[in-house]
Motif scaffolding. Structure first.
Motif, PDB file in Angstrom:
ATOM      1  N   PRO A  13       0.798  -1.227   0.000  1.00  0.00           N
ATOM      2  CA  PRO A  13       0.000   0.000   0.000  1.00  0.00           C
ATOM      3  C   PRO A  13       0.829   1.275   0.000  1.00  0.00           C
ATOM      4  N   SER A  14       2.109   1.179   0.362  1.00  0.00           N
ATOM      5  CA  SER A  14       2.991   2.347   0.266  1.00  0.00           C
ATOM      6  C   SER A  14       4.422   1.843   0.190  1.00  0.00           C
ATOM      7  N   CYS A  15       5.278   2.711  -0.346  1.00  0.00           N
ATOM      8  CA  CYS A  15       6.705   2.394  -0.384  1.00  0.00           C
ATOM      9  C   CYS A  15       7.213   2.178   1.041  1.00  0.00           C
ATOM     10  N   ARG A  16       6.688   2.982   1.980  1.00  0.00           N
ATOM     11  CA  ARG A  16       7.124   2.858   3.374  1.00  0.00           C
ATOM     12  C   ARG A  16       6.853   1.456   3.919  1.00  0.00           C
ATOM     13  N   LEU A  17       5.646   0.936   3.624  1.00  0.00           N
ATOM     14  CA  LEU A  17       5.340  -0.392   4.151  1.00  0.00           C
ATOM     15  C   LEU A  17       6.245  -1.449   3.490  1.00  0.00           C
ATOM     16  N   VAL A  38      20.217  12.850   3.643  1.00  0.00           N
ATOM     17  CA  VAL A  38      19.360  13.766   2.879  1.00  0.00           C
ATOM     18  C   VAL A  38      18.233  12.942   2.272  1.00  0.00           C
ATOM     19  N   ASN A  39      17.089  12.994   2.939  1.00  0.00           N
ATOM     20  CA  ASN A  39      15.999  12.113   2.547  1.00  0.00           C
ATOM     21  C   ASN A  39      14.716  12.654   3.154  1.00  0.00           C
ATOM     22  N   ASP A  40      13.599  12.137   2.689  1.00  0.00           N
ATOM     23  CA  ASP A  40      12.344  12.441   3.353  1.00  0.00           C
ATOM     24  C   ASP A  40      12.423  11.833   4.755  1.00  0.00           C
ATOM     25  N   ASP A  41      11.996  12.602   5.774  1.00  0.00           N
ATOM     26  CA  ASP A  41      12.163  12.068   7.140  1.00  0.00           C
ATOM     27  C   ASP A  41      11.343  10.810   7.386  1.00  0.00           C
ATOM     28  N   VAL A  42      10.322  10.547   6.551  1.00  0.00           N
ATOM     29  CA  VAL A  42       9.525   9.326   6.768  1.00  0.00           C
ATOM     30  C   VAL A  42      10.414   8.082   6.680  1.00  0.00           C
ATOM     31  N   ILE A  43      11.468   8.163   5.880  1.00  0.00           N
ATOM     32  CA  ILE A  43      12.325   6.982   5.714  1.00  0.00           C
ATOM     33  C   ILE A  43      13.166   6.747   6.968  1.00  0.00           C
ATOM     34  N   LEU A  44      13.658   7.842   7.544  1.00  0.00           N
ATOM     35  CA  LEU A  44      14.370   7.718   8.814  1.00  0.00           C
ATOM     36  C   LEU A  44      13.462   7.024   9.846  1.00  0.00           C
ATOM     37  N   THR A  84      19.665   2.750  -0.242  1.00  0.00           N
ATOM     38  CA  THR A  84      19.874   3.897  -1.146  1.00  0.00           C
ATOM     39  C   THR A  84      18.658   4.832  -1.088  1.00  0.00           C
ATOM     40  N   THR A  85      18.781   6.006  -1.707  1.00  0.00           N
ATOM     41  CA  THR A  85      17.670   6.968  -1.745  1.00  0.00           C
ATOM     42  C   THR A  85      17.254   7.303  -3.178  1.00  0.00           C
ATOM     43  N   ASN A  86      18.248   7.530  -4.056  1.00  0.00           N
ATOM     44  CA  ASN A  86      17.971   7.937  -5.435  1.00  0.00           C
ATOM     45  C   ASN A  86      17.149   9.223  -5.460  1.00  0.00           C
ATOM     46  N   GLU A 110      17.183  -0.954  -2.112  1.00  0.00           N
ATOM     47  CA  GLU A 110      17.081   0.277  -2.902  1.00  0.00           C
ATOM     48  C   GLU A 110      15.728   0.940  -2.657  1.00  0.00           C
ATOM     49  N   ASP A 111      15.774   2.204  -2.250  1.00  0.00           N
ATOM     50  CA  ASP A 111      14.548   3.000  -2.192  1.00  0.00           C
ATOM     51  C   ASP A 111      14.454   3.699  -3.538  1.00  0.00           C
ATOM     52  N   ALA A 112      13.555   3.195  -4.373  1.00  0.00           N
ATOM     53  CA  ALA A 112      13.422   3.737  -5.728  1.00  0.00           C
ATOM     54  C   ALA A 112      12.143   4.569  -5.841  1.00  0.00           C
ATOM     55  N   ALA A 113      11.683   5.116  -4.711  1.00  0.00           N
ATOM     56  CA  ALA A 113      10.424   5.885  -4.709  1.00  0.00           C
ATOM     57  C   ALA A 113      10.451   7.024  -5.721  1.00  0.00           C
ATOM     58  N   HIS A 114      11.612   7.653  -5.867  1.00  0.00           N
ATOM     59  CA  HIS A 114      11.712   8.791  -6.788  1.00  0.00           C
ATOM     60  C   HIS A 114      12.187   8.349  -8.174  1.00  0.00           C
ATOM     61  N   ALA A 115      12.519   7.076  -8.324  1.00  0.00           N
ATOM     62  CA  ALA A 115      13.378   6.693  -9.455  1.00  0.00           C
ATOM     63  C   ALA A 115      12.783   5.589 -10.309  1.00  0.00           C
ATOM     64  N   PHE A 134       9.298   0.791  -4.424  1.00  0.00           N
ATOM     65  CA  PHE A 134       8.838   1.857  -5.316  1.00  0.00           C
ATOM     66  C   PHE A 134       7.557   2.470  -4.773  1.00  0.00           C
ATOM     67  N   SER A 135       7.344   3.736  -5.132  1.00  0.00           N
ATOM     68  CA  SER A 135       6.135   4.433  -4.705  1.00  0.00           C
ATOM     69  C   SER A 135       5.347   4.818  -5.948  1.00  0.00           C
ATOM     70  N   LEU A 136       4.130   4.324  -6.058  1.00  0.00           N
ATOM     71  CA  LEU A 136       3.319   4.668  -7.231  1.00  0.00           C
ATOM     72  C   LEU A 136       2.742   6.066  -7.107  1.00  0.00           C
ATOM     73  N   SER A 137       2.538   6.522  -5.870  1.00  0.00           N
ATOM     74  CA  SER A 137       1.877   7.816  -5.694  1.00  0.00           C
ATOM     75  C   SER A 137       2.688   8.956  -6.290  1.00  0.00           C
ATOM     76  N   LYS A 138       3.980   8.763  -6.445  1.00  0.00           N
ATOM     77  CA  LYS A 138       4.817   9.864  -6.937  1.00  0.00           C
ATOM     78  C   LYS A 138       4.926   9.885  -8.447  1.00  0.00           C
ATOM     79  N   HIS A 139       4.439   8.866  -9.109  1.00  0.00           N
ATOM     80  CA  HIS A 139       4.731   8.778 -10.541  1.00  0.00           C
ATOM     81  C   HIS A 139       3.534   8.662 -11.465  1.00  0.00           C
ATOM     82  N   SER A 144      -1.760   6.595  -4.191  1.00  0.00           N
ATOM     83  CA  SER A 144      -1.125   5.781  -3.140  1.00  0.00           C
ATOM     84  C   SER A 144      -0.670   4.468  -3.772  1.00  0.00           C
ATOM     85  N   GLY A 145      -0.012   3.664  -2.955  1.00  0.00           N
ATOM     86  CA  GLY A 145       0.417   2.345  -3.441  1.00  0.00           C
ATOM     87  C   GLY A 145       1.880   2.323  -3.797  1.00  0.00           C
ATOM     88  N   GLY A 146       2.392   1.122  -3.875  1.00  0.00           N
ATOM     89  CA  GLY A 146       3.791   0.935  -4.230  1.00  0.00           C
ATOM     90  C   GLY A 146       4.051  -0.527  -4.462  1.00  0.00           C
TER      91      GLY A 146
HETATM   92  C1  LIG Z   1      12.791   8.866  -0.969  1.00  0.00           C
HETATM   93  C2  LIG Z   1      11.424   8.484  -0.506  1.00  0.00           C
HETATM   94  N1  LIG Z   1      11.159   7.181  -0.269  1.00  0.00           N
HETATM   95  C3  LIG Z   1       9.941   6.775   0.126  1.00  0.00           C
HETATM   96  C4  LIG Z   1       8.912   7.670   0.335  1.00  0.00           C
HETATM   97  C5  LIG Z   1       7.576   7.156   0.799  1.00  0.00           C
HETATM   98  O1  LIG Z   1       6.757   6.766  -0.268  1.00  0.00           O
HETATM   99  P1  LIG Z   1       5.258   6.288   0.040  1.00  0.00           P
HETATM  100  O2  LIG Z   1       4.444   7.521   0.228  1.00  0.00           O
HETATM  101  O3  LIG Z   1       4.807   5.491  -1.159  1.00  0.00           O
HETATM  102  O4  LIG Z   1       5.333   5.439   1.259  1.00  0.00           O
HETATM  103  C6  LIG Z   1       9.149   9.037   0.113  1.00  0.00           C
HETATM  104  C7  LIG Z   1       8.130  10.074   0.297  1.00  0.00           C
HETATM  105  O5  LIG Z   1       7.191  10.032   0.985  1.00  0.00           O
HETATM  106  C8  LIG Z   1      10.429   9.453  -0.320  1.00  0.00           C
HETATM  107  O6  LIG Z   1      10.685  10.748  -0.546  1.00  0.00           O
END
Ligand SMILES: Cc1ncc(COP(=O)(O)O)c(C=O)c1O
Length: 209
Positions: A13-17, A38-44, A84-86, A110-115, A134-139, A144-146
């Motif tokens: 349901p999300s890249c985070r999950l 240097v990343n979205d804090d959600v990943i931390l 990784t962040t990409n 690999e966090d390919a949410a942006h890539a 991967f994160s579908l919501s960004k592309h 939502s979803g990934g």
């Molecule tokens: C680099 C990166 N990875 C992952 C996420 C999380 O993606 P998602 O919203 O699909 O969980 C984000 C942004 O929220 C992000 O910037």
């Protein structure tokens, strides 16, 4: 994406999950994860939620990607994984990080949410790690979803079970509280009771970020 990456992909349901499932699978609790500062804090917070310790990687000044050469040998010792962040689709040096992880016997995630469309060394980002998320919501305007892509297709069943277990409501009352919470928060804001509500939560020891 299965065709593009040549990997088994699992909807999440999300890249985070997806990242949480991967970290819980590959890293023992308390492990150290090398990741970009240097990343979205959600990943931390996903790394912390998985019971792991983030270790800040040095970055290349030119593009902000992880700089493997900038980390002294002592820094590689005792790591449980590399993440990784990409950032903004600009790839981290996945081939170098893959070689490092292989030498250390640790997973590359690999966090390919942006890539979703990025390549590095002629291969798509997400085709190097033991797992990539991967994160579908960004592309694709999916809101939502990934998905979680796996180097070892044999892990699909186990990891889809782990995903499903995480999505199972623990208690109906907890789910209800979760669903109602945004409305309660909007009410508190509307009534200008934010300060009082914060103070009450602090008193009850229930304050959250
Ligand atoms: C680099 C990166 N990875 C992952 C996420 C999380 O993606 P998602 O919203 O699909 O969980 C984000 C942004 O929220 C992000 O910037």
């Amino acid at each position: 994406m299965r065709r593009r990456l040549g990997r088994e992909c699992l909807y999440v349901p999300s890249c985070r999950l997806g990242l949480y499932v991967a970290l819980r699978h590959w890293c023992a609790p308390g492990g150290r994860v090398l990741m970009s500062p240097v990343n979205d804090d959600v990943i931390l917070f996903v790394v912390l939620a998985a019971g792991l310790r983030p270790v800040q990687a040095p970055l290349r000044a030119r593009d902000g990607s992880i700089d493997p050469a900038g980390l002294p040998e002592s820094g590689w010792r005792g790591l449980s994984a590399v993440l990784t962040t990409n950032l903004y689709g600009n790839p981290d040096p996945a081939p170098e990080l893959r070689a490092r992880c292989d030498a250390l016997g640790i997973p590359l995630i690999e966090d390919a949410a942006h890539a979703i469309g990025s390549e590095v060394a002629g291969r798509p980002v997400g085709a190097f790690g033991d797992a990539s998320v991967f994160s579908l919501s960004k592309h694709v305007g999916a809101q939502s979803g990934g998905f979680l892509a796996l180097a070892d297709p044999g892990l699909r069943t186990e990891l889809s079970r782990a995903r499903d277990a995480l999505l199972e409501p623990s208690r109906l009352t907890a789910e209800l509280a979760y669903a109602l919470r945004p409305y309660a928060e909007a009410g508190v804001r509307g009534l200008r009771l934010v300060r009082a509500a914060r103070a009450a939560l602090r008193l009850l020891g229930r304050e959250e970020r």
